[in-house]
Enzyme design. Structure first.
Site, PDB file in Angstrom:
ATOM      1  N   ASP A  93      46.936  33.868 -88.373  1.00  0.00           N
ATOM      2  CA  ASP A  93      46.588  35.147 -87.761  1.00  0.00           C
ATOM      3  C   ASP A  93      45.142  35.491 -88.107  1.00  0.00           C
ATOM      4  O   ASP A  93      44.804  35.672 -89.275  1.00  0.00           O
ATOM      5  CB  ASP A  93      47.559  36.210 -88.303  1.00  0.00           C
ATOM      6  CG  ASP A  93      47.357  37.582 -87.674  1.00  0.00           C
ATOM      7  OD1 ASP A  93      46.530  37.716 -86.760  1.00  0.00           O
ATOM      8  OD2 ASP A  93      48.046  38.514 -88.124  1.00  0.00           O
ATOM      9  N   ASP A  95      50.864  44.749 -85.076  1.00  0.00           N
ATOM     10  CA  ASP A  95      50.163  44.950 -86.355  1.00  0.00           C
ATOM     11  C   ASP A  95      50.312  46.387 -86.825  1.00  0.00           C
ATOM     12  O   ASP A  95      49.647  47.287 -86.321  1.00  0.00           O
ATOM     13  CB  ASP A  95      48.675  44.607 -86.184  1.00  0.00           C
ATOM     14  CG  ASP A  95      48.449  43.116 -86.067  1.00  0.00           C
ATOM     15  OD1 ASP A  95      48.882  42.381 -86.969  1.00  0.00           O
ATOM     16  OD2 ASP A  95      47.842  42.684 -85.065  1.00  0.00           O
ATOM     17  N   HIS A 110      53.231  40.294 -81.114  1.00  0.00           N
ATOM     18  CA  HIS A 110      52.823  40.541 -82.498  1.00  0.00           C
ATOM     19  C   HIS A 110      52.357  41.991 -82.613  1.00  0.00           C
ATOM     20  O   HIS A 110      51.416  42.402 -81.917  1.00  0.00           O
ATOM     21  CB  HIS A 110      51.706  39.562 -82.867  1.00  0.00           C
ATOM     22  CG  HIS A 110      51.263  39.623 -84.294  1.00  0.00           C
ATOM     23  ND1 HIS A 110      51.932  38.966 -85.308  1.00  0.00           N
ATOM     24  CD2 HIS A 110      50.218  40.243 -84.878  1.00  0.00           C
ATOM     25  CE1 HIS A 110      51.301  39.174 -86.458  1.00  0.00           C
ATOM     26  NE2 HIS A 110      50.253  39.960 -86.227  1.00  0.00           N
ATOM     27  N   SER A 133      48.733  39.421 -80.004  1.00  0.00           N
ATOM     28  CA  SER A 133      48.665  40.653 -80.794  1.00  0.00           C
ATOM     29  C   SER A 133      48.196  41.804 -79.923  1.00  0.00           C
ATOM     30  O   SER A 133      47.090  41.775 -79.376  1.00  0.00           O
ATOM     31  CB  SER A 133      47.704  40.477 -81.967  1.00  0.00           C
ATOM     32  OG  SER A 133      47.448  41.744 -82.538  1.00  0.00           O
ATOM     33  N   MET A 180      51.025  45.565 -92.494  1.00  0.00           N
ATOM     34  CA  MET A 180      49.891  45.653 -93.425  1.00  0.00           C
ATOM     35  C   MET A 180      49.945  47.041 -94.045  1.00  0.00           C
ATOM     36  O   MET A 180      49.150  47.931 -93.717  1.00  0.00           O
ATOM     37  CB  MET A 180      48.580  45.392 -92.668  1.00  0.00           C
ATOM     38  CG  MET A 180      48.398  43.905 -92.353  1.00  0.00           C
ATOM     39  SD  MET A 180      47.239  43.615 -91.011  1.00  0.00           S
ATOM     40  CE  MET A 180      48.335  43.886 -89.617  1.00  0.00           C
ATOM     41  N   MET A 217      46.812  34.385 -93.473  1.00  0.00           N
ATOM     42  CA  MET A 217      45.754  35.160 -92.806  1.00  0.00           C
ATOM     43  C   MET A 217      44.477  34.322 -92.761  1.00  0.00           C
ATOM     44  O   MET A 217      44.016  33.819 -93.786  1.00  0.00           O
ATOM     45  CB  MET A 217      45.469  36.461 -93.557  1.00  0.00           C
ATOM     46  CG  MET A 217      46.557  37.526 -93.478  1.00  0.00           C
ATOM     47  SD  MET A 217      46.985  38.049 -91.799  1.00  0.00           S
ATOM     48  CE  MET A 217      45.411  38.628 -91.156  1.00  0.00           C
ATOM     49  N   MET A 264      49.562  49.048 -89.457  1.00  0.00           N
ATOM     50  CA  MET A 264      48.559  49.284 -90.517  1.00  0.00           C
ATOM     51  C   MET A 264      48.632  50.741 -90.956  1.00  0.00           C
ATOM     52  O   MET A 264      48.723  51.639 -90.120  1.00  0.00           O
ATOM     53  CB  MET A 264      47.152  48.986 -89.992  1.00  0.00           C
ATOM     54  CG  MET A 264      46.975  47.594 -89.420  1.00  0.00           C
ATOM     55  SD  MET A 264      45.242  47.289 -89.039  1.00  0.00           S
ATOM     56  CE  MET A 264      45.365  45.738 -88.148  1.00  0.00           C
ATOM     57  N   HIS A 275      54.044  42.702 -88.129  1.00  0.00           N
ATOM     58  CA  HIS A 275      53.212  42.310 -89.270  1.00  0.00           C
ATOM     59  C   HIS A 275      52.822  43.589 -89.984  1.00  0.00           C
ATOM     60  O   HIS A 275      51.976  44.343 -89.500  1.00  0.00           O
ATOM     61  CB  HIS A 275      51.982  41.547 -88.741  1.00  0.00           C
ATOM     62  CG  HIS A 275      50.986  41.176 -89.789  1.00  0.00           C
ATOM     63  ND1 HIS A 275      49.709  40.771 -89.482  1.00  0.00           N
ATOM     64  CD2 HIS A 275      51.069  41.143 -91.142  1.00  0.00           C
ATOM     65  CE1 HIS A 275      49.051  40.509 -90.605  1.00  0.00           C
ATOM     66  NE2 HIS A 275      49.853  40.734 -91.626  1.00  0.00           N
TER      67      HIS A 275
END
Ligand code: DX5
Ligand code: ZN
Length: 225
Positions: free
Chosen positions: A172, A32, A30, A6, A65, A134, A34, A63
């Site tokens: 994760d 993230d 990965h 990540s 979020m 998660m 957000m 991913h």
């Protein structure tokens, strides 16, 4: 057993270099995403993903979020992310969204936060390619692994084995050389690791070590036989 470092734990000002460092040892990058609403943190968006795609041959595992993934997620698949994971808690129409991601050429991932059980999503498994369990509350890197999630990992793998579709089980949060073994034993086969990769002096070597630990634990795990 696949390792997805990540870049949340990487140097954001040098992302292309940070991805290049793990280029020979990792399976995925990965990313993230957000939005400061679904989680209390703000990171990357579609434009960063598009920029990264030009700088790496590694497939991107996005991913998301974010709120309103039904509206925003397909663009990540259309941009070229090979895996796009949205949160079950945020999606309005997860089946329709998963189909849109697949038809845009990406693997469709369904993520669940620690307080969200997997069982209500059992019937959706044929529509998805990856379940992301998660193992911390989403939002930040460097948190401690929640071992109370191990039964959920086991349950996810059981549901997949009972069904007819090959679905990856990704974990994760707080994954390191020790916890990766517990996750692999329980049923995970894709491992996100931020701090335990980018927090090391040699991130590429850290990926190799994590994979070795996962393979070793997986070899004797209940679900691989
Ligand atoms: C947390 C993110 C994770 C994070 C994991 O919300 O989804 O991908 O980068 O970081 P570590 O491995 O440091 O717990
Ligand atoms: Zn993540």
């Amino acid at each position: 057993m696949q390792i997805a470092p990540s870049i949340l734990s990487a140097d954001f000002a040098r992302l292309a270099d940070e991805v290049a460092v793990i280029g020979d040892t990792a399976d995925w990058v990965h990313v993230d995403v957000m939005d400061n609403h679904f989680v209390p943190n703000l990171t990357f968006g579609l434009s960063t993903v598009k920029a990264l795609l030009k700088h790496t041959a590694l497939p991107l595992d996005c991913h998301l979020m974010i709120e309103e993934p039904d509206r925003h997620a397909p663009a990540y698949a259309e941009a070229g992310a090979r895996s796009v994971t949205f949160h079950a808690e945020a999606a309005q129409a997860p089946v329709r969204l998963a189909r849109a991601l697949r038809s845009a050429g990406a693997r469709a991932g369904l993520a669940i936060k620690p307080a969200t059980p997997i069982d209500p999503y059992a019937d959706l498994l044929p529509e998805i390619d990856t379940v992301l369990v998660m193992t911390v509350e989403p939002g930040f890197g460097g948190q401690s692994f929640l071992d109370i999630m191990l039964p959920k990992i086991r349950r996810a793998r059981q549901l997949i084995r009972d069904g007819e579709h090959a679905v990856w089980v990704q974990v994760d949060g707080g994954v390191d050389a020790d916890t990766i073994e517990q996750c692999a034993e329980a049923g995970a086969d894709v491992f996100v690791a931020g701090n335990s990769v980018y927090g090391c002096d040699d991130p590429a070597e850290a990926v190799v070590r994590l994979r070795e630990a996962a393979v070793k634990a997986g070899d004797v795990a209940w679900w691989t036989h």
